[in-house]
Design a protein around this motif. Sequence first.
Motif, short mmCIF file in Angstrom:
data_model
loop_
_atom_site.label_atom_id
_atom_site.label_comp_id
_atom_site.label_asym_id
_atom_site.label_seq_id
_atom_site.Cartn_x
_atom_site.Cartn_y
_atom_site.Cartn_z
N ALA A 1 -3.96 -7.34 1.70
CA ALA A 1 -5.99 -7.06 1.90
C ALA A 1 -5.50 -6.29 3.02
O ALA A 1 -4.95 -6.36 4.19
CB ALA A 1 -6.25 -8.93 2.68
N GLY A 2 -6.08 -5.04 2.60
CA GLY A 2 -6.24 -3.23 3.39
C GLY A 2 -4.58 -3.16 3.56
O GLY A 2 -4.20 -3.09 4.30
N CYS A 3 -4.22 -2.85 2.18
CA CYS A 3 -3.46 -2.44 1.68
C CYS A 3 -2.91 -0.87 1.83
O CYS A 3 -1.70 -0.06 1.46
CB CYS A 3 -2.72 -2.58 0.09
SG CYS A 3 -4.17 -1.80 -1.17
N VAL B 1 -5.58 -4.83 -1.79
CA VAL B 1 -7.19 -4.32 -2.23
C VAL B 1 -7.33 -3.25 -0.63
O VAL B 1 -6.58 -3.61 0.42
CB VAL B 1 -8.32 -5.41 -2.28
CG1 VAL B 1 -7.43 -5.90 -3.69
CG2 VAL B 1 -8.43 -6.31 -0.63
N ASP B 2 -7.74 -2.68 -0.86
CA ASP B 2 -8.49 -1.63 0.74
C ASP B 2 -9.89 -1.16 0.36
O ASP B 2 -10.17 -1.36 -0.91
CB ASP B 2 -7.86 -0.33 0.38
CG ASP B 2 -7.66 0.00 1.99
OD1 ASP B 2 -6.58 -0.46 3.07
OD2 ASP B 2 -8.38 1.30 2.54
N VAL B 3 -10.54 -0.59 0.80
CA VAL B 3 -12.05 -0.85 0.63
C VAL B 3 -11.99 1.55 0.55
O VAL B 3 -13.11 1.69 0.05
CB VAL B 3 -12.61 -0.63 2.41
CG1 VAL B 3 -12.31 0.70 3.07
CG2 VAL B 3 -14.44 0.17 2.00
N ARG C 1 -2.26 -7.53 7.66
CA ARG C 1 -1.96 -7.14 8.35
C ARG C 1 -2.53 -5.31 8.88
O ARG C 1 -2.62 -4.86 8.21
CB ARG C 1 -0.28 -6.43 8.13
CG ARG C 1 0.67 -8.19 7.71
CD ARG C 1 1.78 -7.75 7.85
NE ARG C 1 2.22 -6.23 6.74
CZ ARG C 1 3.29 -5.85 7.11
NH1 ARG C 1 4.46 -6.27 7.86
NH2 ARG C 1 3.64 -5.19 6.45
N ASN C 2 -2.99 -5.48 10.19
CA ASN C 2 -3.34 -4.70 11.23
C ASN C 2 -4.40 -4.23 10.58
O ASN C 2 -4.72 -2.98 10.32
CB ASN C 2 -2.38 -3.34 11.48
CG ASN C 2 -1.04 -3.95 11.89
OD1 ASN C 2 -0.89 -4.60 12.76
ND2 ASN C 2 -0.06 -3.69 11.00
N VAL C 3 -5.37 -5.14 10.32
CA VAL C 3 -7.03 -4.45 9.58
C VAL C 3 -7.91 -5.19 10.02
O VAL C 3 -8.69 -4.26 10.92
CB VAL C 3 -6.54 -5.26 8.08
CG1 VAL C 3 -8.18 -5.31 7.46
CG2 VAL C 3 -5.53 -4.29 7.56
N TYR D 1 -2.62 4.12 8.81
CA TYR D 1 -0.82 4.37 8.77
C TYR D 1 -0.48 3.23 8.62
O TYR D 1 -0.95 1.67 8.62
CB TYR D 1 -1.09 4.46 10.54
CG TYR D 1 0.55 4.89 11.33
CD1 TYR D 1 1.15 5.45 11.12
CD2 TYR D 1 0.95 3.22 11.39
CE1 TYR D 1 2.23 5.19 11.30
CE2 TYR D 1 2.19 3.04 12.20
CZ TYR D 1 2.87 4.09 12.01
OH TYR D 1 4.55 4.18 12.43
N THR D 2 0.73 3.37 7.99
CA THR D 2 2.17 2.28 7.37
C THR D 2 2.58 2.57 6.77
O THR D 2 3.08 4.17 6.58
CB THR D 2 1.03 1.31 5.99
OG1 THR D 2 1.44 0.22 5.17
CG2 THR D 2 1.04 2.64 4.77
N TYR D 3 3.84 1.89 6.58
CA TYR D 3 4.85 2.19 6.13
C TYR D 3 5.75 1.24 5.48
O TYR D 3 5.97 0.26 5.86
CB TYR D 3 5.85 2.92 7.55
CG TYR D 3 6.25 2.55 8.69
CD1 TYR D 3 7.44 1.52 8.41
CD2 TYR D 3 5.64 2.12 9.90
CE1 TYR D 3 7.35 0.53 9.62
CE2 TYR D 3 5.45 1.17 10.72
CZ TYR D 3 6.52 0.60 10.57
OH TYR D 3 7.02 0.01 11.82
C1 LIG Z 1 -3.49 0.75 9.75
S1 LIG Z 1 -4.11 -0.12 7.80
C2 LIG Z 1 -2.40 -1.09 7.53
C3 LIG Z 1 -1.96 -0.93 6.49
C4 LIG Z 1 -1.10 -2.23 6.04
N1 LIG Z 1 -1.80 -3.30 5.83
C5 LIG Z 1 0.05 -2.35 6.80
O1 LIG Z 1 0.04 -3.13 7.45
O2 LIG Z 1 0.42 -1.44 7.07
C6 LIG Z 1 -5.78 -0.74 7.43
C7 LIG Z 1 -6.10 -0.33 6.15
O3 LIG Z 1 -7.70 -1.56 6.37
C8 LIG Z 1 -8.00 -0.79 5.95
N2 LIG Z 1 -10.13 -1.82 5.93
C9 LIG Z 1 -10.09 -1.54 7.30
N3 LIG Z 1 -11.51 -1.94 6.80
C10 LIG Z 1 -11.49 -2.76 6.06
C11 LIG Z 1 -12.18 -3.63 5.21
N4 LIG Z 1 -13.44 -3.56 5.65
N5 LIG Z 1 -12.01 -4.30 3.84
C12 LIG Z 1 -10.89 -3.31 3.02
N6 LIG Z 1 -10.81 -2.52 3.59
C13 LIG Z 1 -10.10 -2.33 4.84
C14 LIG Z 1 -8.56 0.24 5.74
O4 LIG Z 1 -8.44 1.52 4.83
C15 LIG Z 1 -6.81 0.57 6.40
O5 LIG Z 1 -5.93 1.16 4.88
#
Ligand SMILES: C[S@@+](CC[C@H](N)C(=O)[O-])C[C@H]1O[C@@H](n2cnc3c(N)ncnc32)[C@H](O)[C@@H]1O
Length: 272
Positions: free
Chosen positions: A109-111, A141-143, A213-215, A74-76
Amino acid sequence: MDHLTDREFDRICTYLSRTLGLNMQSKRVLLECRLSHERERLGCVSFSSYFDMVERGADPEITNRFIDLATTHYTYFLRGREQFDFLRTVALPELERSRPRRTWNILCAGCSTGEECYTASMIVEDYSRDHAIPPVRITGVDVSSAAIAKARQAVYHPMHVEKVPSHWLSDYFTHTGETYAATAPIRRRVAFAQANLCDPGALRRRYDLIICRNVIIYFDERTREQVLDNLYRHLAVSGYLILGRAEILRDRARFDYRKDSVYQKRPEATTL
Ligand SMILES: C[S@@+](CC[C@H](N)C(=O)[O-])C[C@H]1O[C@@H](n2cnc3c(N)ncnc32)[C@H](O)[C@@H]1O
């Protein structure tokens, strides 16, 4: 929807904790919902046989889809607007004063699907109209490989751009039929990579600003500390670390709290 047995649930939680640092103990129903369809799609008779395939890792597509389903994307655009105001009014002017010539590096990070990176790019684009600034490189970056693929496309449906101000919609998007595509100048400074933040070698350079954020809210405590430690080591001295509004950093020895979940690396702190 199918139900996980206790054993299956434990197995999946252990795997997600070991590989991604995720704490899924309170997410049983969510996992059942998200994985039921995938189990059926692959023709597996039980969650156990489906998860055998994931764990074996012989088919990277199955493992990648599992990771994509287990994570929340979830993001926007303009999420946490006050933090982007901070970027515009404090962080960019400071960088302009302290680093007027070399490339500014920003990490998301966690985009997820890219909205955060492109929001930052639009703010930089606005800023560059009145200020002569050096190139800016934004790395997302994102997993999740599926999230990264969508981020690279930079094409969004109308509901995803609802919060985007109208002047950004007209200046920074191309509207075709039912989609909005970020324009080339906005995309040009953004690059994406699939990476697991739990991997200590996932990050390569030093960043002037890190948005994560939110990761970490999804991580277990040990992983949260390890990931924050790695982000700290890759952050330039006096650089900013921006966390989600619900994510608190207690490490006041190495960071000063500014506002709205924005932390600044202390001048005496060490970097890579
Ligand atoms: C809720 S989204 C947050 C997106 C954005 N940062 C925001 O705040 O709107 C969390 C993201 O973190 C990623 N994530 C979770 N664990 C991770 C990891 N170990 N390494 C990289 N990304 C990760 C998920 O795939 C997901 O896309």
